[in-house]
Design a protein around this motif. Sequence first.
Motif, PDB file in Angstrom:
ATOM      1  N   VAL A   1     -11.091  -2.036   3.106  1.00 46.28           N
ATOM      2  CA  VAL A   1     -10.772  -1.420   1.203  1.00 46.28           C
ATOM      3  C   VAL A   1      -9.956  -0.196   1.694  1.00 46.28           C
ATOM      4  N   ALA A   2      -9.945   0.405   2.613  1.00 51.76           N
ATOM      5  CA  ALA A   2      -8.728   1.622   2.782  1.00 51.76           C
ATOM      6  C   ALA A   2      -7.254   0.633   2.990  1.00 51.76           C
ATOM      7  N   PHE A   3      -7.077  -0.061   3.615  1.00 49.67           N
ATOM      8  CA  PHE A   3      -5.647  -0.409   3.493  1.00 49.67           C
ATOM      9  C   PHE A   3      -5.484  -1.016   1.679  1.00 49.67           C
ATOM     10  N   GLY A   4      -6.039  -1.733   1.491  1.00 47.26           N
ATOM     11  CA  GLY A   4      -6.356  -1.831  -0.287  1.00 47.26           C
ATOM     12  C   GLY A   4      -6.175  -0.709  -1.410  1.00 47.26           C
ATOM     13  N   ALA A   5      -6.545  -0.070  -0.849  1.00 50.00           N
ATOM     14  CA  ALA A   5      -6.255   1.930  -1.322  1.00 50.00           C
ATOM     15  C   ALA A   5      -4.791   2.003  -1.810  1.00 50.00           C
ATOM     16  N   VAL A   6      -5.062   2.074  -0.415  1.00 45.39           N
ATOM     17  CA  VAL A   6      -3.535   2.459   0.305  1.00 45.39           C
ATOM     18  C   VAL A   6      -1.696   1.848  -0.686  1.00 45.39           C
ATOM     19  N   THR A   7      -2.442   0.734  -0.195  1.00 45.47           N
ATOM     20  CA  THR A   7      -1.892  -0.602  -1.218  1.00 45.47           C
ATOM     21  C   THR A   7      -1.499  -0.271  -2.233  1.00 45.47           C
ATOM     22  N   PHE A   8      -2.522  -0.088  -3.436  1.00 41.35           N
ATOM     23  CA  PHE A   8      -2.661   0.548  -4.407  1.00 41.35           C
ATOM     24  C   PHE A   8      -2.532   1.693  -5.068  1.00 41.35           C
TER      25      PHE A   8
ATOM     26  N   THR B   1      -7.423 -13.557  12.862  1.00 46.65           N
ATOM     27  CA  THR B   1      -7.420 -13.792  11.782  1.00 46.65           C
ATOM     28  C   THR B   1      -8.791 -14.426  11.099  1.00 46.65           C
ATOM     29  N   ARG B   2      -9.632 -14.221  11.629  1.00 50.84           N
ATOM     30  CA  ARG B   2     -10.871 -14.328  10.153  1.00 50.84           C
ATOM     31  C   ARG B   2     -11.859 -12.831  10.295  1.00 50.84           C
ATOM     32  N   ARG B   3     -10.546 -11.437  10.623  1.00 53.48           N
ATOM     33  CA  ARG B   3     -11.268  -9.929  10.355  1.00 53.48           C
ATOM     34  C   ARG B   3     -10.457 -10.396   9.029  1.00 53.48           C
ATOM     35  N   PRO B   4     -11.415  -9.507   7.938  1.00 57.56           N
ATOM     36  CA  PRO B   4     -11.440 -10.161   6.420  1.00 57.56           C
ATOM     37  C   PRO B   4     -10.782  -9.083   6.092  1.00 57.56           C
ATOM     38  N   GLU B   5     -10.139  -7.336   7.075  1.00 57.75           N
ATOM     39  CA  GLU B   5      -9.480  -7.182   6.518  1.00 57.75           C
ATOM     40  C   GLU B   5      -7.641  -7.673   7.155  1.00 57.75           C
ATOM     41  N   ILE B   6      -7.021  -8.124   7.337  1.00 58.77           N
ATOM     42  CA  ILE B   6      -6.124  -8.971   7.731  1.00 58.77           C
ATOM     43  C   ILE B   6      -4.847  -9.076   7.029  1.00 58.77           C
ATOM     44  N   GLY B   7      -5.126  -9.710   5.834  1.00 58.34           N
ATOM     45  CA  GLY B   7      -4.777  -9.813   4.599  1.00 58.34           C
ATOM     46  C   GLY B   7      -4.753  -8.861   4.067  1.00 58.34           C
ATOM     47  N   SER B   8      -5.049  -7.821   3.846  1.00 57.48           N
ATOM     48  CA  SER B   8      -5.009  -6.566   3.382  1.00 57.48           C
ATOM     49  C   SER B   8      -4.192  -5.415   4.198  1.00 57.48           C
ATOM     50  N   PHE B   9      -4.392  -5.933   5.414  1.00 57.51           N
ATOM     51  CA  PHE B   9      -3.525  -4.726   6.622  1.00 57.51           C
ATOM     52  C   PHE B   9      -1.374  -5.474   6.585  1.00 57.51           C
ATOM     53  N   LEU B  10      -1.384  -6.382   6.057  1.00 52.80           N
ATOM     54  CA  LEU B  10      -0.394  -7.184   5.985  1.00 52.80           C
ATOM     55  C   LEU B  10       0.543  -6.778   4.562  1.00 52.80           C
ATOM     56  N   VAL B  11      -0.503  -7.205   3.182  1.00 51.05           N
ATOM     57  CA  VAL B  11      -0.096  -6.324   2.256  1.00 51.05           C
ATOM     58  C   VAL B  11       0.713  -5.026   3.127  1.00 51.05           C
ATOM     59  N   MET B  12      -0.106  -4.382   2.957  1.00 50.49           N
ATOM     60  CA  MET B  12      -0.447  -2.718   3.094  1.00 50.49           C
ATOM     61  C   MET B  12       0.970  -2.596   3.491  1.00 50.49           C
ATOM     62  N   LEU B  13       1.374  -2.986   4.793  1.00 47.18           N
ATOM     63  CA  LEU B  13       2.261  -3.403   5.374  1.00 47.18           C
ATOM     64  C   LEU B  13       3.791  -3.271   5.185  1.00 47.18           C
ATOM     65  N   VAL B  14       3.690  -4.569   4.475  1.00 46.55           N
ATOM     66  CA  VAL B  14       5.189  -4.753   2.944  1.00 46.55           C
ATOM     67  C   VAL B  14       5.489  -4.160   2.276  1.00 46.55           C
ATOM     68  N   VAL B  15       3.796  -3.286   1.355  1.00 45.40           N
ATOM     69  CA  VAL B  15       4.053  -1.925   0.945  1.00 45.40           C
ATOM     70  C   VAL B  15       4.632  -0.983   1.059  1.00 45.40           C
ATOM     71  N   VAL B  16       4.308  -0.562   2.460  1.00 44.03           N
ATOM     72  CA  VAL B  16       5.313   1.018   2.230  1.00 44.03           C
ATOM     73  C   VAL B  16       6.845   0.254   2.908  1.00 44.03           C
TER      74      VAL B  16
END
Length: 377
Positions: A326-333, A27-42
Amino acid sequence: MTETSTMGAGRTESDRLSRDSRLRTLTRRPEIGSFLVMLVVVLAIGFASDGTAFNPLGLKNNLSVIAQFGIIATGACLLMIAGEFDLSIGSMIGFAGMSMAMMMKWGLPFGLGAATPASAFFLTLLTTVAIGGVIGLIVVRSRLSSFIVTLAFLFFLRGITEVCFRVINRSTQISGLPDFKQSSWFAAAFGGESFRWLYDVWFVIGGNMNRAGDQWVTGLDARVVWWVAISAMAYLLLSQSQAGNWIFATGDNRESARANGVPVDKVRVALFMFTAFCATVFAACQVFDTNTADAAKGSLKELEAIAIAVVGGTLMSGGFGSVIGVAFGAVTFGLVANAVFFIPAIDGSYYRVFVGMMLLTAVFLNESVRKRITGGI
């Protein structure tokens, strides 16, 4: 019996603490939030498009947009970790594309003859990286906010691009360039196809076939390779090198880093040059793919790059960020930006609504993660 029970209870308690520790670390990893959002969007786009967003053609189109976002957002991420911003990225894309297209149409400057794709690219890269260095030096020497300095270059580069197009080309667009990727491996490396083996296998096992029984899609855009390469390089730089430590230290506490021997000013200038490099690669992929250039290219890309970096877990205040995020965020966007082509019921304007909502949410989430890591400081 009692001793065995006690040992069993001890192991159970130890296992529980170990699981809690791993969960807390995750939960302290900076990319955890973007990964969860990406998963939902996919999942949402896959369901809403009835799978067409991830068929052979859909995957190619989506990854093309995702790779473009990823290339410039990776540069923005490293710069933001160091505590700086670059609002000139979008204008740099337009300038770089103009420079390459003008040389390939009218020849090299100073009457040096015709331009090849390689010479046009490297001369452009030399110019844009030099401009990035100038921006960095102005920020460092003047001690002005990078926000203000790069905002000035946003207008300057966009203006000089339009002026040069009108004076030399009589138009702000260049079209009808030869398809250099058919005759030049260098142009094909930016505008051609990659991962052809993946689509060949997909054709053999079924699914990548048109109605005539021929192969439907032959490969991904070459920009996907550039995105992967730039992301991998940035990840290794941040996680496996002294330079990565310097970048984090510069963004966390500039004066403390300088006192500990970190070449803070050189780090900042080098990162402005890196964002210019990313913008030039972005422009090269566009020019060699479409055989056109336009002075308006890259408009608002600087804001999208910053937004993706923030959604990916990069703090606006510096000292904290993740290339993986950032990679997760790019996939989401990329998926959301392209969703209008797979889900006709979605208005394209909703993309901006999504960006606004995600950016605001990410800022609060990133601040929460930062407080957990620093103990609330």
